[in-house]
Design an enzyme around this catalytic site. Structure first.
Site, PDB file in Angstrom:
ATOM      1  N   GLY A   1       0.830  -1.199   0.000  1.00  0.00           N
ATOM      2  CA  GLY A   1       0.000   0.000   0.000  1.00  0.00           C
ATOM      3  C   GLY A   1       0.867   1.252   0.000  1.00  0.00           C
TER       4      GLY A   1
ATOM      5  CE1 TYR B   1     -13.544  -2.875   3.111  1.00  0.00           C
ATOM      6  CE2 TYR B   1     -14.028  -0.691   3.969  1.00  0.00           C
ATOM      7  CZ  TYR B   1     -14.324  -1.730   3.117  1.00  0.00           C
ATOM      8  OH  TYR B   1     -15.390  -1.623   2.246  1.00  0.00           O
TER       9      TYR B   1
ATOM     10  CE1 TYR C   1     -10.304   3.480   7.899  1.00  0.00           C
ATOM     11  CE2 TYR C   1     -10.760   5.818   8.226  1.00  0.00           C
ATOM     12  CZ  TYR C   1      -9.859   4.792   8.028  1.00  0.00           C
ATOM     13  OH  TYR C   1      -8.516   5.056   7.971  1.00  0.00           O
TER      14      TYR C   1
ATOM     15  CE  LYS D   1      -7.104   2.497  11.291  1.00  0.00           C
ATOM     16  NZ  LYS D   1      -6.000   1.567  10.874  1.00  0.00           N
TER      17      LYS D   1
ATOM     18  CD1 TRP E   1      -7.346  14.333   5.973  1.00  0.00           C
ATOM     19  CD2 TRP E   1      -6.945  16.166   4.749  1.00  0.00           C
ATOM     20  NE1 TRP E   1      -8.355  15.232   6.221  1.00  0.00           N
ATOM     21  CE2 TRP E   1      -8.138  16.365   5.483  1.00  0.00           C
ATOM     22  CE3 TRP E   1      -6.489  17.180   3.914  1.00  0.00           C
ATOM     23  CZ2 TRP E   1      -8.885  17.535   5.404  1.00  0.00           C
ATOM     24  CZ3 TRP E   1      -7.230  18.358   3.842  1.00  0.00           C
ATOM     25  CH2 TRP E   1      -8.413  18.525   4.568  1.00  0.00           C
TER      26      TRP E   1
END
Length: 302
Positions: free
Chosen positions: A10, A70, A135, A139, A160
């Protein structure tokens, strides 16, 4: 020290590959469930604790850097179980595995653990989490699972995130500002962009220089400064030369979403700067570096 990086293909994991190339102290092993051509990758399913234990045992892992998550904020509302498995259950597995060998876990979390309540001052690490969607909730659950495990840990919340790798806001806006005559971007959500290379460099520095002893806990990291998504887009267009696109500010309610995103998720980064003695680049300067890298890559292909 042998260090396992999860989610290695990633954005952040790819930058970890780069910054760790010159280490003279540690051995980095990069894992993911997806392969990328040219990137040596250990296939590892972090939702399976037995697979993690096996990888830790066979590679004598003493530290895990968890870059996997995710991250589809809207998709999380329709895929709750999968989101929770990756964002809460998987970090618990990693924490348990490290606790069993007296190792440590460096885990990446998010500004989305905040958001349900309006803020107008930078968020501190001890501020109560108020996620507004699945989400952020999962987390936050992942963070809590790590704390409950009792393993040595450093949790870094970031925001961001972008890089020259993968899909991200910068790449999307580069395409849109180049191809669209006009664009509307929200101006009522403020935060700070984070160049993944900068974050990877901080993680590498903490590990390489053994700064973690007695400094376990939660930290905030983003680049310096504050902007809205509108400001971010304007700067992307300006630095890339896409100045023909008419970029206009708009309200969030003009783009209906299943999730209420944080209206102000600026981080107070005093703790990470003072604890690890680091300097953090200004967001515009880091954006310029990233865009220049992207340009060089495009030019080299052409």
């Amino acid at each position: 020290m042998n260090i396992l990086v999860t989610g290695a293909n990633g954005q952040l994991g790819s930058e970890m590959r780069i910054v760790s190339q010159d280490t003279d102290k540690d051995t980095y092993i990069f894992s993911d469930i997806n392969d990328v051509e040219g990137a040596e990758t250990l296939h590892l399913d972090i939702t399976d604790i037995q697979s993690i234990r096996k990888a830790v045992r066979e590679n004598n892992i003493e530290c895990i850097v968890n870059c996997a998550a995710y991250t589809n904020v809207d998709g999380a509302e329709d895929n709750i179980d999968l989101c929770r498995t990756l964002n809460a259950d998987a970090p618990r597995n990693l924490a348990i595995a490290m606790k069993e060998v007296d190792g440590m876990l460096v885990h990446i979390s998010t500004d989305y653990v905040f958001g349900a309540d309006p803020y107008n001052t930078p968020c501190k690490e001890n501020q109560e989490g108020t996620p507004s969607g699945i989400y952020g909730l999962t987390k936050l659950e992942g963070e809590q699972a790590i704390l409950e495990s009792g393993c040595h840990h450093i949790i870094i919340r970031t925001a961001w995130l972008y890089s020259e790798f993968g899909k991200n806001f910068v790449k999307t806006m580069l395409t849109l500002t180049e191809t669209k005559p006009q664009l509307k971007v929200v101006f009522d959500q403020c935060g700070t962009p984070t160049y993944a290379l900068d974050l990877a460099s901080v993680i590498y520095d903490i590990l390489q220089n053994r700064k973690y002893d007695d400094n376990w806990g939660i930290y905030h990291y983003s680049n310096e400064g504050v902007c809205s998504w509108f400001d971010f887009t304007k700067m992307i267009a300006r630095l890339s030369g896409n100045d023909k696109c008419d970029i206009q500010p708009c309200h969030s309610n003009e783009f209906p979403s299943k999730v209420t995103r944080p209206s102000y998720s600026v981080f107070d980064k005093t703790k990470i700067k003072e604890t690890f003695k680091i300097e953090i680049p200004y967001w515009v300067d880091s954006l310029e570096v990233c865009l220049e890298k992207m340009k060089r890559e495009i030019d080299s292909v052409v």
